[in-house]
Design a protein around this motif. Structure first.
Motif, mmCIF file in Angstrom:
data_model
loop_
_atom_site.group_PDB
_atom_site.id
_atom_site.type_symbol
_atom_site.label_atom_id
_atom_site.label_comp_id
_atom_site.label_asym_id
_atom_site.label_seq_id
_atom_site.Cartn_x
_atom_site.Cartn_y
_atom_site.Cartn_z
ATOM 1 N N PRO A 35 4.192 1.911 -0.743
ATOM 2 C CA PRO A 35 4.954 2.299 -1.948
ATOM 3 C C PRO A 35 4.067 2.773 -3.105
ATOM 4 N N VAL A 36 2.930 2.077 -3.288
ATOM 5 C CA VAL A 36 2.032 2.497 -4.383
ATOM 6 C C VAL A 36 1.485 3.888 -4.081
ATOM 7 N N LYS A 37 1.126 4.105 -2.805
ATOM 8 C CA LYS A 37 0.585 5.418 -2.406
ATOM 9 C C LYS A 37 1.650 6.501 -2.597
ATOM 10 N N TYR A 49 0.839 -1.219 0.000
ATOM 11 C CA TYR A 49 0.000 0.000 0.000
ATOM 12 C C TYR A 49 0.871 1.265 0.000
ATOM 13 N N PHE A 93 4.169 6.404 -4.658
ATOM 14 C CA PHE A 93 4.340 6.623 -6.103
ATOM 15 C C PHE A 93 3.259 7.575 -6.624
ATOM 16 N N MET A 94 2.024 7.322 -6.178
ATOM 17 C CA MET A 94 0.899 8.155 -6.636
ATOM 18 C C MET A 94 1.034 9.594 -6.119
#
Lengths: 181, 234
Positions: free
Chosen positions: A46-48, A44, A50-51
């Motif tokens: 790292p994706v967050k 969650y 990145f976003m």
């Protein structure tokens, strides 16, 4: 049937509140926490991130584009102002130049007119002088001729006819005598 | 017909009592393995720079971003904007419950059909409600227990204790009920009807109810946390 199923299941256990449940809850609690921590931290987050980084980057690009647009507008306004100034200065320079040219032309025309007047006056004077000179010359010649005629009258006796002829000849010898009129 | 949670293999011994790996513990480990493997795969995928600024529609990145953003928005709207960081926790909870509920599709007993799996989840919510409430709202949090008058304290305490119970038993009951109904259906149907008809029931009881229960558990937990711990004005 449902109750029968549950009763039949008792030895294997579907639901039982005992020490085994406490231990199983403990095991499942550890499992749950491990899984949730791994998923939250390694999936969650790292994706967050990145976003969020992408959003921040896009926001920055939009901000930069806005600033660049404002800068371009300011520059355009500045250049337009300068162009307007140049146009105004050009107009002023042209007006001054035109005025100067007009003044110069008038001055030159005035000088030329004056010179022409002077030249004309001088020419007039020369003409008058030449006329005077010619008159004097004519007078002198008439006097000479008269003297000559008088001398002839005195030396030779003439009839009326001969006298007239001689006078006419004298006049014809003198040319145009318009100056006498 | 057997709906019990079978003991599969001994794990360890405590005070002379052997603790066994049950079907639900095994199912949980399978689910954990799948989710951890997926997490590792995504990390490798990200590290190899496969994530792009504009993801392709339907790609892994697209689906992941949708899931992460949805969970973040869900946490922000249900738990409060000041507690939107709980999105990470509920992302894990939602994925875990969802895959546990979908375990029958892999011919496993759903771990959530065991109260030992749902109690820890409810206890986590219970701890989050009260620890966050006490840390963030301090005296105001305690005052809530004696509102409108001190006499309501026992009722409030019972109400608070009922929350993890209702959360855990709702999930447990729904999944166990679905599992029992599916088995009963298979038994009651004539053989020639067991080919296609159960698929539709699987779709409802396993897929739809499984997702719905994961969603309900997450949303209710967030709402309970908001009631006690959020500093946001209603």
């Amino acid at each position: 049937m449902y109750a029968t199923v549950l009763l039949e299941a008792l030895p294997g256990k579907i639901l039982g509140f005992d020490q085994e449940l406490v231990i199983e809850v403990g095991i499942q609690w550890i499992n749950t926490i491990i899984l949730i921590v791994i998923m939250s931290k390694f999936l969650y987050k790292p994706v967050k991130q990145f976003m969020s980084a992408r959003s921040e980057r896009i926001s920055k690009q939009i901000r930069d584009a806005g600033e660049a647009e404002q800068l371009a507008k300011d520059m355009k306004e500045d250049y337009e102002g300068k162009l307007r100034d140049i146009e105004r200065e050009r107009g002023e320079i042209l007006t001054v130049a035109r005025k100067r040219a007009t003044d110069k032309t008038e001055e030159l025309l005035f000088q030329a007119r004056e010179e022409a007047d002077q030249f004309r006056a001088r020419a007039q004077k020369d003409i008058e002088l030449a006329e005077e000179k010619v008159k004097d010359e004519m007078k002198r010649q008439i006097i000479e001729i008269s003297t000559l005629l008088a001398g002839r009258f005195a030396t030779i006796s003439l009839d009326r006819q001969t006298q007239d002829r001689l006078i006419d000849e004298a006049i014809a010898d003198m040319g145009g005598v318009k100056w006498l009129r | 017909m057997d709906f019990t949670n079978h003991k599969m293999a001994p794990l360890f011994t405590i005070n002379g009592r052997t603790v066994y790996m049950t079907q639900s513990i095994f199912g949980t480990w399978v689910v954990m393995g799948i989710l951890i493997a997926f997490t590792i795969f995504v990390r490798i995928y990200m590290r190899r720079k496969h994530f792009q600024d504009v993801p392709k529609t339907g790609s892994l990145q697209n689906v992941l971003e949708l899931a992460v953003e949805s969970m973040h928005n869900m946490a922000a709207s249900n738990a409060g904007k000041d507690l939107d960081w709980l999105g990470g926790y509920f992302f894990g909870v939602f994925a875990y419950i969802l895959l546990c509920n979908y375990a029958p599709l892999l011919k496993l007993r759903p771990p959530t059909a065991d109260i030992a799996t749902t109690i820890p989840l409810a206890l986590n919510t219970f701890l989050l409600i009260h620890v966050l409430g006490l840390v963030r709202r301090k005296g105001e949090y305690l005052k809530d227990f004696v509102k409108p008058v001190f006499l309501f304290l026992p009722i409030h305490i019972i109400g608070e204790l009922a929350r993890p119970l209702s959360l855990s038993f709702r999930l447990f009951g729904n999944i166990l009920g679905g599992m029992i109904m599916m088995d009963l259906l298979y038994i009651s149907l004539p053989i020639f009807l067991r080919i296609a008809l159960p698929d539709a029931i699987h779709l409802y009881l396993d897929v739809f109810v499984g997702a719905l229960q994961a969603f309900i558990f997450s949303v209710l937990s967030m709402t309970f946390i908001r009631e006690r711990a959020s500093l946001e004005e209603e």
